[in-house]
Each structure stands twice: as C-alpha cells, then as structure tokens.
Design a protein around this motif. Structure first.
Motif, PDB file in Angstrom:
ATOM      1  N   PHE A 119       0.848  -1.189   0.000  1.00 58.28           N
ATOM      2  CA  PHE A 119       0.000   0.000   0.000  1.00 58.28           C
ATOM      3  C   PHE A 119       0.882   1.236   0.000  1.00 58.28           C
ATOM      4  CE2 PHE A 119      -2.607  -3.312   1.807  1.00 58.28           C
ATOM      5  CZ  PHE A 119      -3.803  -3.129   1.145  1.00 58.28           C
ATOM      6  N   PRO A 120       0.501   2.252  -0.739  1.00 56.34           N
ATOM      7  CA  PRO A 120       1.322   3.471  -0.782  1.00 56.34           C
ATOM      8  C   PRO A 120       1.303   4.200   0.556  1.00 56.34           C
ATOM      9  CG  PRO A 120      -0.762   3.825  -1.911  1.00 56.34           C
ATOM     10  CD  PRO A 120      -0.714   2.364  -1.531  1.00 56.34           C
ATOM     11  N   THR A 121       2.378   4.865   0.822  1.00 62.70           N
ATOM     12  CA  THR A 121       2.462   5.725   1.992  1.00 62.70           C
ATOM     13  C   THR A 121       2.307   7.157   1.506  1.00 62.70           C
ATOM     14  OG1 THR A 121       3.943   4.191   3.090  1.00 62.70           O
ATOM     15  CG2 THR A 121       3.920   6.439   3.915  1.00 62.70           C
ATOM     16  N   TRP A 122       1.430   7.889   2.137  1.00 60.20           N
ATOM     17  CA  TRP A 122       1.131   9.258   1.702  1.00 60.20           C
ATOM     18  C   TRP A 122       1.681  10.249   2.704  1.00 60.20           C
ATOM     19  CZ3 TRP A 122      -0.906   9.708  -3.013  1.00 60.20           C
ATOM     20  CH2 TRP A 122      -1.507   8.586  -3.547  1.00 60.20           C
TER      21      TRP A 122
ATOM     22  N   GLN B 120      14.729   6.149   2.822  1.00 58.77           N
ATOM     23  CA  GLN B 120      13.835   5.067   3.229  1.00 58.77           C
ATOM     24  C   GLN B 120      13.510   4.114   2.079  1.00 58.77           C
ATOM     25  OE1 GLN B 120      10.437   6.199   5.631  1.00 58.77           O
ATOM     26  NE2 GLN B 120      11.492   8.069   6.227  1.00 58.77           N
ATOM     27  N   GLY B 121      14.076   4.368   0.911  1.00 56.07           N
ATOM     28  CA  GLY B 121      13.897   3.463  -0.207  1.00 56.07           C
ATOM     29  C   GLY B 121      12.718   3.767  -1.115  1.00 56.07           C
ATOM     30  N   PHE B 122      12.059   4.886  -0.906  1.00 57.64           N
ATOM     31  CA  PHE B 122      10.982   5.258  -1.830  1.00 57.64           C
ATOM     32  C   PHE B 122      11.587   5.558  -3.192  1.00 57.64           C
ATOM     33  CE2 PHE B 122       9.084   6.213   2.287  1.00 57.64           C
ATOM     34  CZ  PHE B 122       7.847   5.600   2.161  1.00 57.64           C
ATOM     35  N   ARG B 123      10.829   5.292  -4.242  1.00 61.76           N
ATOM     36  CA  ARG B 123      11.358   5.435  -5.598  1.00 61.76           C
ATOM     37  C   ARG B 123      10.743   6.583  -6.383  1.00 61.76           C
ATOM     38  NH1 ARG B 123      13.761   0.523  -7.995  1.00 61.76           N
ATOM     39  NH2 ARG B 123      14.440  -0.720  -6.244  1.00 61.76           N
ATOM     40  N   GLN B 124       9.627   7.096  -5.945  1.00 61.09           N
ATOM     41  CA  GLN B 124       8.960   8.183  -6.660  1.00 61.09           C
ATOM     42  C   GLN B 124       8.333   9.139  -5.642  1.00 61.09           C
ATOM     43  OE1 GLN B 124       8.900   8.568 -10.043  1.00 61.09           O
ATOM     44  NE2 GLN B 124       9.998   6.647 -10.361  1.00 61.09           N
ATOM     45  N   MET B 125       8.302  10.399  -5.993  1.00 63.35           N
ATOM     46  CA  MET B 125       7.543  11.390  -5.226  1.00 63.35           C
ATOM     47  C   MET B 125       6.578  12.059  -6.192  1.00 63.35           C
ATOM     48  SD  MET B 125      10.159  13.231  -2.585  1.00 63.35           S
ATOM     49  CE  MET B 125       8.836  13.948  -1.618  1.00 63.35           C
ATOM     50  N   ILE B 126       5.374  12.285  -5.728  1.00 63.47           N
ATOM     51  CA  ILE B 126       4.348  12.946  -6.516  1.00 63.47           C
ATOM     52  C   ILE B 126       3.936  14.220  -5.787  1.00 63.47           C
ATOM     53  CG2 ILE B 126       2.034  12.749  -7.522  1.00 63.47           C
ATOM     54  CD1 ILE B 126       4.031  10.675  -8.617  1.00 63.47           C
ATOM     55  N   ALA B 127       3.888  15.323  -6.508  1.00 58.36           N
ATOM     56  CA  ALA B 127       3.395  16.584  -5.957  1.00 58.36           C
ATOM     57  C   ALA B 127       2.066  16.913  -6.628  1.00 58.36           C
ATOM     58  CB  ALA B 127       4.393  17.708  -6.205  1.00 58.36           C
ATOM     59  N   VAL B 128       1.077  17.245  -5.827  1.00 57.79           N
ATOM     60  CA  VAL B 128      -0.216  17.705  -6.335  1.00 57.79           C
ATOM     61  C   VAL B 128      -0.348  19.145  -5.867  1.00 57.79           C
ATOM     62  CG1 VAL B 128      -2.709  17.341  -6.366  1.00 57.79           C
ATOM     63  CG2 VAL B 128      -1.165  15.369  -6.161  1.00 57.79           C
ATOM     64  N   ILE B 129      -0.262  20.070  -6.791  1.00 56.18           N
ATOM     65  CA  ILE B 129      -0.258  21.493  -6.457  1.00 56.18           C
ATOM     66  C   ILE B 129      -1.571  22.097  -6.918  1.00 56.18           C
ATOM     67  CG2 ILE B 129       0.935  23.687  -6.771  1.00 56.18           C
ATOM     68  CD1 ILE B 129       3.473  21.997  -7.389  1.00 56.18           C
TER      69      ILE B 129
ATOM     70  N   THR C 297      11.802  11.219  -9.578  1.00 53.64           N
ATOM     71  CA  THR C 297      12.358   9.893  -9.314  1.00 53.64           C
ATOM     72  C   THR C 297      13.330   9.983  -8.143  1.00 53.64           C
ATOM     73  OG1 THR C 297      12.151   9.274 -11.624  1.00 53.64           O
ATOM     74  CG2 THR C 297      13.745   8.029 -10.319  1.00 53.64           C
ATOM     75  N   LEU C 298      13.286   8.977  -7.281  1.00 49.61           N
ATOM     76  CA  LEU C 298      14.218   8.870  -6.159  1.00 49.61           C
ATOM     77  C   LEU C 298      15.061   7.617  -6.362  1.00 49.61           C
ATOM     78  CD1 LEU C 298      11.743   9.570  -3.218  1.00 49.61           C
ATOM     79  CD2 LEU C 298      13.251  11.198  -4.336  1.00 49.61           C
ATOM     80  N   GLY C 299      16.324   7.678  -6.000  1.00 48.04           N
ATOM     81  CA  GLY C 299      17.186   6.508  -6.106  1.00 48.04           C
ATOM     82  C   GLY C 299      17.155   5.921  -7.508  1.00 48.04           C
ATOM     83  N   PRO C 300      17.040   4.583  -7.607  1.00 47.54           N
ATOM     84  CA  PRO C 300      17.043   3.950  -8.921  1.00 47.54           C
ATOM     85  C   PRO C 300      15.736   4.098  -9.677  1.00 47.54           C
ATOM     86  CG  PRO C 300      16.810   2.291  -7.222  1.00 47.54           C
ATOM     87  CD  PRO C 300      17.030   3.601  -6.520  1.00 47.54           C
ATOM     88  N   GLY C 301      14.705   4.610  -9.019  1.00 48.11           N
ATOM     89  CA  GLY C 301      13.419   4.767  -9.705  1.00 48.11           C
ATOM     90  C   GLY C 301      12.935   3.447 -10.247  1.00 48.11           C
ATOM     91  N   ALA C 302      12.545   3.422 -11.510  1.00 47.02           N
ATOM     92  CA  ALA C 302      12.025   2.213 -12.139  1.00 47.02           C
ATOM     93  C   ALA C 302      13.116   1.447 -12.901  1.00 47.02           C
ATOM     94  CB  ALA C 302      10.883   2.574 -13.073  1.00 47.02           C
TER      95      ALA C 302
END
Length: 98
Positions: free
Chosen positions: A3-6, A37-46, A89-94
C-alpha cells in the motif's frame, strides 16, 4: 500486497517566512528522507495552479517535472481550480526491480 504511503507536504504561508529558503529546505529534507527510506517516486499535487507559480518553480528546481493537469477538480471562493501533477524519481526509480 503493498500500500502506498502518503505524506502531505506542510504549507508555509507566513509572510515572515516567504522568499527565505524555508520551503526549499523543507522540501529538500523531505526528498532526502524519502530516498533514504527506499521510496522510488515522489508525486506533488499542487492546487490552484494559476496562483502557485512559486511552488511549481520550487518543485522544478528540486528535480520534479510536470506529468499532468487535473482540470477543474476543486472549487474555492466561487471558482473552479486546476491541480498540477509533478513527479520526481528517487534513487534507482524504475530502473531496477523493487
């Protein structure tokens, strides 16, 4: 099943803190913490994109890119508002498997 962490980014609205690098420092620290923490993507909703050029610019400066616009998804003070979607993208991403 995962499950995603928000996380809702804090908003700095005080006039005393504008244009002093507070938002940049907070967002940079959040990016670093998420990557650690190993997250691979960040999404911003502006939201209210027509009045958020500074926020959009800040996110761009810290590596986010535009991925879309949600048209007329909010209604505030008698008008419809768009939301801008940005991604980083964070770290290695996809590029690698989870």
């Amino acid at each position: 099943m995962a499950f995603p962490t928000w996380w809702r980014e804090p908003e700095a609205h005080s006039r005393d803190h504008r244009r002093r690098g507070v938002g940049r420092a907070l967002l940079a620290a959040l990016i670093e913490a998420c990557a650690a923490q190993g997250f691979r993507q960040m999404i911003a909703v502006i939201g209210d994109s027509t009045k958020q050029a500074a926020s959009i610019g800040l996110h761009e400066a810290l590596g986010f890119h535009h991925v879309g616009i949600l048209a007329d998804v909010g209604f505030k003070q008698g008008r419809w508002l768009d939301s801008v979607l940005m991604q980083r993208t964070l770290g290695p991403g996809a590029s690698t498997s989870p």
